[in-house]
Motif scaffolding. Structure first.
Motif, mmCIF file in Angstrom:
data_model
loop_
_atom_site.group_PDB
_atom_site.id
_atom_site.type_symbol
_atom_site.label_atom_id
_atom_site.label_comp_id
_atom_site.label_asym_id
_atom_site.label_seq_id
_atom_site.Cartn_x
_atom_site.Cartn_y
_atom_site.Cartn_z
ATOM 1 N N ASP A 167 0.829 -1.214 0.000
ATOM 2 C CA ASP A 167 0.000 0.000 0.000
ATOM 3 C C ASP A 167 0.862 1.262 0.000
ATOM 4 O O ASP A 167 0.548 2.246 -0.678
ATOM 5 C CB ASP A 167 -0.914 0.019 1.245
ATOM 6 C CG ASP A 167 -1.974 -1.079 1.189
ATOM 7 O OD1 ASP A 167 -2.189 -1.658 0.101
ATOM 8 O OD2 ASP A 167 -2.562 -1.369 2.247
ATOM 9 N N ALA A 195 2.119 2.011 -3.404
ATOM 10 C CA ALA A 195 1.041 2.494 -4.278
ATOM 11 C C ALA A 195 0.682 3.940 -3.930
ATOM 12 O O ALA A 195 0.558 4.792 -4.820
ATOM 13 C CB ALA A 195 -0.177 1.584 -4.148
ATOM 14 N N LEU A 196 0.541 4.180 -2.640
ATOM 15 C CA LEU A 196 0.150 5.514 -2.168
ATOM 16 C C LEU A 196 1.137 6.575 -2.634
ATOM 17 O O LEU A 196 0.765 7.678 -3.034
ATOM 18 C CB LEU A 196 0.108 5.490 -0.628
ATOM 19 C CG LEU A 196 -0.550 6.687 0.061
ATOM 20 C CD1 LEU A 196 -2.049 6.672 -0.197
ATOM 21 C CD2 LEU A 196 -0.285 6.636 1.573
ATOM 22 N N ASN A 197 2.427 6.228 -2.570
ATOM 23 C CA ASN A 197 3.470 7.173 -2.964
ATOM 24 C C ASN A 197 3.851 7.030 -4.437
ATOM 25 O O ASN A 197 4.773 7.696 -4.899
ATOM 26 C CB ASN A 197 4.706 6.986 -2.076
ATOM 27 C CG ASN A 197 4.444 7.400 -0.633
ATOM 28 O OD1 ASN A 197 4.523 8.575 -0.296
ATOM 29 N ND2 ASN A 197 4.084 6.441 0.206
ATOM 30 N N ASP A 198 3.143 6.126 -5.102
ATOM 31 C CA ASP A 198 3.382 5.869 -6.529
ATOM 32 C C ASP A 198 4.874 5.691 -6.841
ATOM 33 O O ASP A 198 5.416 6.325 -7.745
ATOM 34 C CB ASP A 198 2.802 7.022 -7.367
ATOM 35 C CG ASP A 198 2.639 6.574 -8.819
ATOM 36 O OD1 ASP A 198 2.580 5.350 -9.054
ATOM 37 O OD2 ASP A 198 2.603 7.448 -9.712
ATOM 38 N N LEU A 199 5.508 4.834 -6.084
ATOM 39 C CA LEU A 199 6.947 4.616 -6.254
ATOM 40 C C LEU A 199 7.187 3.551 -7.320
ATOM 41 O O LEU A 199 6.636 2.452 -7.244
ATOM 42 C CB LEU A 199 7.580 4.189 -4.924
ATOM 43 C CG LEU A 199 7.458 5.226 -3.797
ATOM 44 C CD1 LEU A 199 8.064 4.701 -2.505
ATOM 45 C CD2 LEU A 199 8.116 6.538 -4.204
ATOM 46 N N MET A 200 8.004 3.890 -8.304
ATOM 47 C CA MET A 200 8.322 2.972 -9.402
ATOM 48 C C MET A 200 9.842 2.848 -9.514
ATOM 49 O O MET A 200 10.575 3.726 -9.083
ATOM 50 C CB MET A 200 7.775 3.514 -10.725
ATOM 51 C CG MET A 200 6.251 3.626 -10.795
ATOM 52 S SD MET A 200 5.412 2.025 -10.580
ATOM 53 C CE MET A 200 5.992 1.132 -12.033
ATOM 54 N N CYS A 251 3.949 -6.965 -6.461
ATOM 55 C CA CYS A 251 4.086 -5.835 -7.406
ATOM 56 C C CYS A 251 5.520 -5.721 -7.929
ATOM 57 O O CYS A 251 6.215 -4.732 -7.667
ATOM 58 C CB CYS A 251 3.609 -4.519 -6.789
ATOM 59 S SG CYS A 251 4.210 -4.162 -5.147
ATOM 60 N N ARG A 259 7.109 -2.676 -9.930
ATOM 61 C CA ARG A 259 7.615 -1.443 -9.298
ATOM 62 C C ARG A 259 9.107 -1.539 -8.957
ATOM 63 O O ARG A 259 9.690 -0.549 -8.520
ATOM 64 C CB ARG A 259 6.871 -1.181 -7.980
ATOM 65 C CG ARG A 259 5.397 -0.846 -8.147
ATOM 66 C CD ARG A 259 4.807 -0.351 -6.826
ATOM 67 N NE ARG A 259 3.383 -0.058 -6.948
ATOM 68 C CZ ARG A 259 2.889 1.099 -7.418
ATOM 69 N NH1 ARG A 259 3.714 2.058 -7.790
ATOM 70 N NH2 ARG A 259 1.594 1.284 -7.513
#
Lengths: 241, 241, 241
Positions: free
Chosen positions: C58, C61-66, C87, C90
């Motif tokens: 989560d 996802a919340l911080n949209d880290l890729m 995931c 990412r």
């Protein structure tokens, strides 16, 4: 600051640890470097392990040393274990530096590979005075592999014949090291190949301490000659609370 | 000062050891970096281990090199063992640097884990010219794990296809390394994971030398690229008397 | 430059990794130090492993880290393995730092020696709130053996009670780590004795990664306290392409 008592290994005496002691004292500690009975110039080489241990027990009493960090190198691990069993109240922490860790009833020979036991017995029987010496090629390649040839030769010339009974005698302990109520550390020189690779110092012998602190430092079995300052730092890292 | 002959590993040539040689020579020694037959640009890749060994025997004779410290890296351990068996009188000390140590009748493949043998045979059969190459991901993660990606790529571009017969051929020796009448050292790079952990270089292979001097140094299998100066120092610590 | 996400171990929180993160960011990277669910001050200690993993899924996802280098310490190895399974898109590289490496169906307890499992269960049953704590003597000698007593005590005071279910729960994975299509590294602190010597971190757990890059660094299990700068460098050596 603390009080350090450095107990040498076979063929050595306290003199060879004086440079290490000086580095420890430079920080503000107070160090002692007794010579075990059997390794002093005029000692008989017929003495055994119990007498050797007793000589360090006596040394601590004579100098009334309390709250000490008691350090043993190699054969000195037999000695400090016996001393701790007899006067634990004087000891703040035990530090084994590439040292033997015996349980009750074990001899140093029990922890040696058979080829070393054979070699030492053969040399002792040729000498016939109760002592054993180390062949130079073994010393140079396997004991002091991290020094240059001049240091290796000079250090070799300081060694003294070692009473072989102290390697044969079984130690008598009331309490095994893992059960001794005192903190323990093990200093492992990472290039120490004085014991062959399937009979290593660490973890084979270190784990007989139970809970212990590991300190590792680059160097051979004879770091006291090749880099006494670095060894002193490792001993202090092992000896602090 | 001394004479060093540096014998490269599989996929390498003498050129990749020139920086190491320069660091050794800077101290006053004289270094040589021959390329083994089978790894030179115009060599056939169909040659075998005996020819490869003979090419270094010939090199020593041609240059009339005596009293040398003979250093072998990886596959180069096969070569220097064979050379020592043929002309021990030229050699002052053998230095194995993360190198194979064969006994009579052993091939390099005998000391490799099965998955590597399979991988190399598969690659060689696809290439069909008698040579094998190393996949880049294996090189990057397991051979040169201590370098940045630029160094890893640049070093990879210098490699040459290696004659696979030299990995398959059994060495023929009159005397096994442990019995050779010459001092021996083993340089072990402590982050070398080119062999998997249950098939380590040291002590699995080093102990086949009998009495030997251990020198350890931080680094991967390819320290010649990631830190040639540090490697040169380790080789000199291993090579001195 | 890269993005690093540092996932702490049992009894720790993200705060204890902030100094490491600062050293990584000083080079130009961007680091994140989330706290796993179950280790935050107001979290229930009754949570299990799946929830703990989900909290980091989560967070990413919340911080949209890729394109992240995902680093896990100790228990954090369970977490990053679960996160990678959920995931992988990412993640640029997985870095295990003296961390557990589970296959599908394994719990952290499955990789612990029996004496630790017993000790932790005993402590948890005495506490009765779903959490376990570490006795100070074990912490001082076996976890943070490379620090002085002040650092050891100060670090100990920052620890939080750890949800024991996360040690008991078996992880559920679609793909085991060795099969995950992502580069992997293992950072091994060479004086880490938090696991006993016959249950080592490396190579016992590291080799479950399949092909991986090894980075070794002197220090204990708690190098984040004893030398955060040195640890940061090791993590960056492990995390680069």
């Amino acid at each position: 600051m603390g009080t350090y008592v450095l107990v040498h290994g076979a063929w050595h005496s306290g003199r060879e640890l004086e440079q290490v002691a000086r580095s420890i004292d430079a920080v503000g500690h107070k160090s002692f470097t007794p010579t075990i009975k059997g390794n002093r110039p005029t000692d008989s080489r017929d003495i055994g392990l119990a007498e050797a241990i007793q000589s360090i027990v006596d040394y601590l009493a004579l100098n009334d040393l309390m709250d000490i960090v008691l350090v043993g190198h190699s054969y000195g691990g037999m000695i400090i274990t016996g001393v701790a069993d007899r006067c634990l109240d004087r000891i703040r922490r035990l530090v084994y530096w590439n040292a033997f860790v015996p349980n009750d009833g074990e001899s140093l020979n029990d922890m040696l590979p058979p080829q070393y036991v054979e070699l030492f017995e053969k040399i002792a029987s040729e000498r016939g005075d109760g002592s054993v010496v180390l062949p130079f090629p073994v010393w140079r390649e396997a004991f002091i592999n991290d020094a240059d040839i001049e240091t290796a030769q000079c250090a070799f010339s300081t060694l003294n014949p070692h009473p072989i009974n102290t390697l044969r005698d079984r130690i008598s302990l009331n309490v095994n090291p893992s059960e001794m109520q005192v903190p323990k550390s093990y200093v492992n020189c990472t290039e120490d190949i004085s014991l062959p690779h399937h009979y290593p110092w660490h973890p084979r012998l270190s784990q007989k301490l139970g809970l212990f602190r590991l300190v590792q430092v680059p160097g051979s079995h004879e770091l006291c000659f090749s880099n006494p300052t670095r060894l002193a730092q490792a001993i202090m890292d092992a000896g602090r609370d």
